[in-house]
Design a protein around this motif. Structure first.
Motif, mmCIF file in Angstrom:
data_model
loop_
_atom_site.group_PDB
_atom_site.id
_atom_site.type_symbol
_atom_site.label_atom_id
_atom_site.label_comp_id
_atom_site.label_asym_id
_atom_site.label_seq_id
_atom_site.Cartn_x
_atom_site.Cartn_y
_atom_site.Cartn_z
ATOM 1 N N ASP A 1 19.321 -47.328 -19.956
ATOM 2 C CA ASP A 1 20.944 -47.247 -19.441
ATOM 3 C C ASP A 1 21.127 -46.373 -18.579
ATOM 4 O OD1 ASP A 1 21.184 -49.904 -20.613
ATOM 5 O OD2 ASP A 1 22.064 -49.004 -22.405
ATOM 6 N N THR A 2 20.733 -45.051 -18.682
ATOM 7 C CA THR A 2 20.916 -44.136 -17.784
ATOM 8 C C THR A 2 20.086 -43.739 -16.305
ATOM 9 O OG1 THR A 2 19.346 -42.396 -18.721
ATOM 10 C CG2 THR A 2 21.554 -42.601 -19.800
ATOM 11 N N MET A 3 19.145 -44.705 -16.407
ATOM 12 C CA MET A 3 18.166 -44.739 -15.485
ATOM 13 C C MET A 3 17.805 -46.247 -14.927
ATOM 14 S SD MET A 3 14.780 -43.068 -16.913
ATOM 15 C CE MET A 3 15.801 -41.761 -17.704
ATOM 16 N N ASP A 4 16.813 -46.448 -14.225
ATOM 17 C CA ASP A 4 16.185 -47.716 -14.054
ATOM 18 C C ASP A 4 14.710 -47.767 -14.467
ATOM 19 O OD1 ASP A 4 14.600 -46.372 -12.123
ATOM 20 O OD2 ASP A 4 15.584 -47.199 -10.461
ATOM 21 N N PHE A 5 14.274 -48.962 -14.464
ATOM 22 C CA PHE A 5 12.973 -49.194 -15.123
ATOM 23 C C PHE A 5 11.582 -48.299 -14.307
ATOM 24 C CE2 PHE A 5 14.576 -52.757 -17.450
ATOM 25 C CZ PHE A 5 13.995 -53.102 -18.628
ATOM 26 N N CYS A 6 11.984 -48.062 -13.178
ATOM 27 C CA CYS A 6 10.971 -47.458 -12.530
ATOM 28 C C CYS A 6 10.874 -45.947 -13.070
ATOM 29 C CB CYS A 6 11.258 -47.416 -11.076
ATOM 30 S SG CYS A 6 10.118 -46.703 -10.115
ATOM 31 N N ASP A 7 12.185 -45.341 -13.137
ATOM 32 C CA ASP A 7 12.291 -43.977 -13.518
ATOM 33 C C ASP A 7 11.829 -43.703 -14.738
ATOM 34 O OD1 ASP A 7 13.088 -42.958 -11.039
ATOM 35 O OD2 ASP A 7 15.317 -43.529 -11.412
ATOM 36 N N TYR A 8 12.204 -45.003 -15.968
ATOM 37 C CA TYR A 8 11.791 -44.846 -17.126
ATOM 38 C C TYR A 8 10.365 -44.837 -17.338
ATOM 39 C CZ TYR A 8 11.170 -46.044 -22.043
ATOM 40 O OH TYR A 8 10.669 -45.873 -23.460
ATOM 41 N N GLN A 9 9.546 -45.561 -16.503
ATOM 42 C CA GLN A 9 8.113 -45.546 -16.563
ATOM 43 C C GLN A 9 7.651 -44.237 -16.268
ATOM 44 O OE1 GLN A 9 7.219 -49.207 -14.144
ATOM 45 N NE2 GLN A 9 5.912 -50.006 -15.971
ATOM 46 N N LYS A 10 8.099 -43.593 -15.135
ATOM 47 C CA LYS A 10 7.738 -42.414 -14.673
ATOM 48 C C LYS A 10 7.926 -41.381 -15.688
ATOM 49 C CE LYS A 10 8.896 -40.974 -10.653
ATOM 50 N NZ LYS A 10 9.895 -40.799 -9.366
ATOM 51 N N LEU A 11 9.002 -41.562 -16.471
ATOM 52 C CA LEU A 11 9.476 -40.604 -17.811
ATOM 53 C C LEU A 11 8.401 -40.634 -18.731
ATOM 54 C CD1 LEU A 11 11.479 -38.249 -18.775
ATOM 55 C CD2 LEU A 11 12.616 -40.377 -19.802
ATOM 56 N N VAL A 12 8.052 -41.986 -19.029
ATOM 57 C CA VAL A 12 6.821 -41.965 -20.113
ATOM 58 C C VAL A 12 5.737 -41.477 -19.664
ATOM 59 C CG1 VAL A 12 5.683 -43.839 -21.354
ATOM 60 C CG2 VAL A 12 8.192 -44.026 -21.154
ATOM 61 N N MET A 13 5.322 -41.818 -18.751
ATOM 62 C CA MET A 13 3.947 -41.538 -18.046
ATOM 63 C C MET A 13 4.020 -39.935 -18.207
ATOM 64 S SD MET A 13 3.792 -43.766 -14.667
ATOM 65 C CE MET A 13 3.443 -45.697 -14.912
ATOM 66 N N GLU A 14 4.964 -38.954 -17.652
ATOM 67 C CA GLU A 14 4.948 -37.593 -17.585
ATOM 68 C C GLU A 14 5.060 -37.004 -19.172
ATOM 69 O OE1 GLU A 14 8.305 -37.016 -14.879
ATOM 70 O OE2 GLU A 14 7.192 -37.544 -13.143
ATOM 71 N N ASP A 15 5.864 -37.764 -19.867
ATOM 72 C CA ASP A 15 5.970 -37.491 -21.372
ATOM 73 C C ASP A 15 4.495 -37.514 -22.082
ATOM 74 O OD1 ASP A 15 7.686 -36.574 -23.543
ATOM 75 O OD2 ASP A 15 6.716 -38.486 -24.495
ATOM 76 N N LEU A 16 3.640 -38.215 -21.592
ATOM 77 C CA LEU A 16 2.225 -38.470 -22.174
ATOM 78 C C LEU A 16 1.249 -37.510 -21.492
ATOM 79 C CD1 LEU A 16 2.045 -42.344 -22.239
ATOM 80 C CD2 LEU A 16 1.960 -40.869 -24.211
ATOM 81 N N GLY A 17 1.920 -36.622 -20.507
ATOM 82 C CA GLY A 17 0.920 -35.743 -19.690
ATOM 83 C C GLY A 17 0.215 -36.379 -18.662
ATOM 84 N N LEU A 18 0.743 -37.492 -18.075
ATOM 85 C CA LEU A 18 -0.122 -38.055 -17.142
ATOM 86 C C LEU A 18 0.698 -37.871 -15.437
ATOM 87 C CD1 LEU A 18 -0.490 -41.580 -18.751
ATOM 88 C CD2 LEU A 18 -1.851 -39.773 -19.009
ATOM 89 N N ASP A 19 -0.311 -38.147 -14.688
ATOM 90 C CA ASP A 19 -0.041 -37.799 -13.089
ATOM 91 C C ASP A 19 0.748 -39.156 -12.762
ATOM 92 O OD1 ASP A 19 0.715 -37.509 -10.484
ATOM 93 O OD2 ASP A 19 -1.536 -37.111 -10.349
ATOM 94 N N SER A 20 2.076 -39.144 -12.748
ATOM 95 C CA SER A 20 2.859 -40.455 -12.502
ATOM 96 C C SER A 20 2.674 -40.866 -11.094
ATOM 97 C CB SER A 20 4.380 -40.237 -12.791
ATOM 98 O OG SER A 20 4.735 -39.141 -11.947
ATOM 99 N N SER A 21 2.192 -39.802 -10.172
ATOM 100 C CA SER A 21 1.930 -40.385 -8.720
ATOM 101 C C SER A 21 0.489 -41.108 -8.665
ATOM 102 C CB SER A 21 1.942 -39.195 -7.846
ATOM 103 O OG SER A 21 0.488 -38.490 -8.287
ATOM 104 N N ARG A 22 -0.258 -41.280 -9.686
ATOM 105 C CA ARG A 22 -1.377 -42.075 -9.669
ATOM 106 C C ARG A 22 -1.399 -42.831 -10.933
ATOM 107 N NH1 ARG A 22 -6.296 -38.301 -8.390
ATOM 108 N NH2 ARG A 22 -7.387 -40.254 -8.219
ATOM 109 N N SER A 23 -0.498 -43.438 -11.462
ATOM 110 C CA SER A 23 -0.041 -44.147 -12.806
ATOM 111 C C SER A 23 0.602 -45.200 -12.333
ATOM 112 C CB SER A 23 0.070 -43.402 -13.907
ATOM 113 O OG SER A 23 -0.550 -42.357 -14.154
ATOM 114 N N ALA A 24 0.348 -46.599 -13.013
ATOM 115 C CA ALA A 24 1.316 -47.611 -13.069
ATOM 116 C C ALA A 24 1.301 -48.409 -14.498
ATOM 117 C CB ALA A 24 0.765 -48.472 -12.070
ATOM 118 N N GLY A 25 2.402 -49.235 -14.708
ATOM 119 C CA GLY A 25 2.267 -49.653 -15.964
ATOM 120 C C GLY A 25 3.022 -50.991 -16.132
ATOM 121 N N LEU A 26 2.987 -51.482 -17.302
ATOM 122 C CA LEU A 26 3.888 -52.785 -17.566
ATOM 123 C C LEU A 26 4.585 -52.374 -19.077
ATOM 124 C CD1 LEU A 26 0.479 -55.230 -17.616
ATOM 125 C CD2 LEU A 26 2.024 -54.691 -15.696
ATOM 126 N N ILE A 27 5.672 -53.313 -18.932
ATOM 127 C CA ILE A 27 6.731 -53.163 -20.165
ATOM 128 C C ILE A 27 6.659 -54.231 -21.057
ATOM 129 C CG2 ILE A 27 8.853 -52.886 -20.460
ATOM 130 C CD1 ILE A 27 9.213 -50.832 -18.279
#
Length: 360
Positions: A67-93
């Motif tokens: 609610d404080t962001m959009d799904f795109c930013d949320y995906q990036k947040l999850v990736m970074e929280d997992l220690g992944l490079d969000s610039s070279r990652s993508a995902g499904l929800i």
């Protein structure tokens, strides 16, 4: 904020990929040169040499963050929280639980396909063409049930062939739902998917096996479809208990027409205690002959709905089926499709009344 203290479990490994569960995510670690086509908010579309592909569970608590962001930013947040490079990652929800994943590997000679599927369609199943549940304007989405498919193909595919593979995988998913007669939540039709399905196809660009056709006539297409169908069957069962056994019940077959216990009992014309009615009804609903009769009548209703038969064509055969299978002679006044389902309800209650009277 999210907390990077997730448990880790490996569910598949080979020379090209590692697939691990990190708490609420399934993460594909890609160890080979690759190209990817994915329906992701973040880094969606076509990419080459991605490092990670995720399938992410979104729960109620996560929507407070979204609610404080959009799904795109949320995906990036999850990736970074997992220690992944969000610039070279993508995902499904999805709202499906990652522990209810299904994985299927199918190999034919030099072709290998690994399918990982999560599937929940009990709240969001829909047939393509049914009335929409929302109009999107400036990013408005709902994730109440989703079938997510991630495919790794151990062969070298061009971008167009990845799209070809997506077509084959999507038809395989839809055929699975149709085989299970999984109901749409937005019409009386059988679902072809959910309203929020996601898909990702990955190919191994390091492979010497360059393939240009992933259609249903090709062996690659057959392998893709078999992997997706088997994994989708398994995932639907694990997430929602959907299976042939679940459909082996009269009420399950009638539920897409909004016929349930209350509808049947309210239509019962005779004086009987609800508990006595229920005990007879549930025995009736588990009987295979009764399931077969209902299934045949419903199929005729679908034929009318799709214009393959007219109302005038089916009245006589429905009466004949009723007399042969239910042993009830009843006037059969059917003038429109809804009359077919009303007739089924009436005949079931006539049959139940005979059973109830025979027990007195």
């Amino acid at each position: 904020m999210l907390k990077n203290n997730y448990y880790f479990r490996n569910i598949y490994s080979d020379n090209n990929i590692d697939v691990n569960i990190h708490h609420k995510s399934i993460v594909f670690d890609l160890k080979c040169q690759n190209n990817v086509m994915i329906s992701s908010w973040h880094n969606g579309g076509y990419h080459e040499n991605m490092k990670h592909i995720l399938n992410q569970t979104v729960e109620c608590e996560d929507y407070k963050i979204i609610d404080t962001m959009d799904f795109c930013d949320y995906q990036k947040l999850v990736m970074e929280d997992l220690g992944l490079d969000s610039s070279r990652s993508a995902g499904l929800i999805t709202s499906a639980c990652m522990d209810n994943y299904a994985i299927e590997t199918v190999i034919y000679r030099d072709v290998k396909v690994v399918a990982v599927v999560t599937a929940g369609a009990d709240k969001n199943g829909i047939k393509a063409g049914d009335s929409a549940s929302f109009y999107e304007y400036d990013h408005s989405y709902e994730n109440v049930g989703t079938i997510n498919i991630i495919l790794f193909i151990d062969a070298n595919l061009e971008a167009g062939t990845l799209i070809n593979a997506i077509i084959t995988a999507t038809e395989a998913k839809s055929s699975t739902l149709m085989d299970l007669k999984l109901e749409s939540q937005y019409s009386e039709n059988i679902a072809t998917g959910t309203g929020t399905d996601g898909i990702c196809v990955i190919s191994n660009k390091s492979s010497d096996n360059h393939l240009e056709n992933a259609g249903k006539h090709s062996k690659l297409g057959e392998v893709i479809a078999k992997a997706v169908r088997t994994a989708t069957f398994k995932a639907l069962y694990l997430q929602t208990a959907m299976s042939p056994d679940y459909q082996a019940n009269v009420l399950s077959r009638l539920s897409r027409f909004n016929v349930d216990f209350d509808v049947l009992y309210d239509a019962y014309k005779y004086d009987v205690d609800i508990a006595d009615y229920a005990s007879v009804l549930y025995d009736f609903c588990d009987d295979c002959e009764n399931i077969a009769w209902v299934s045949m009548i419903i199929n005729l209703a679908d034929e009318v709905e799709n214009g393959l038969l007219s109302i005038g064509d089916v009245g006589g055969i429905i009466k004949l089926l009723t007399e042969n299978y239910m042993h009830i002679n009843n006037e059969c006044k059917i003038q429109q499709k809804s009359d077919i389902i009303s007739y089924v309800v009436e005949i079931i209650n006539e049959k139940l009344n005979k059973i109830i009277l025979s027990k007195k």
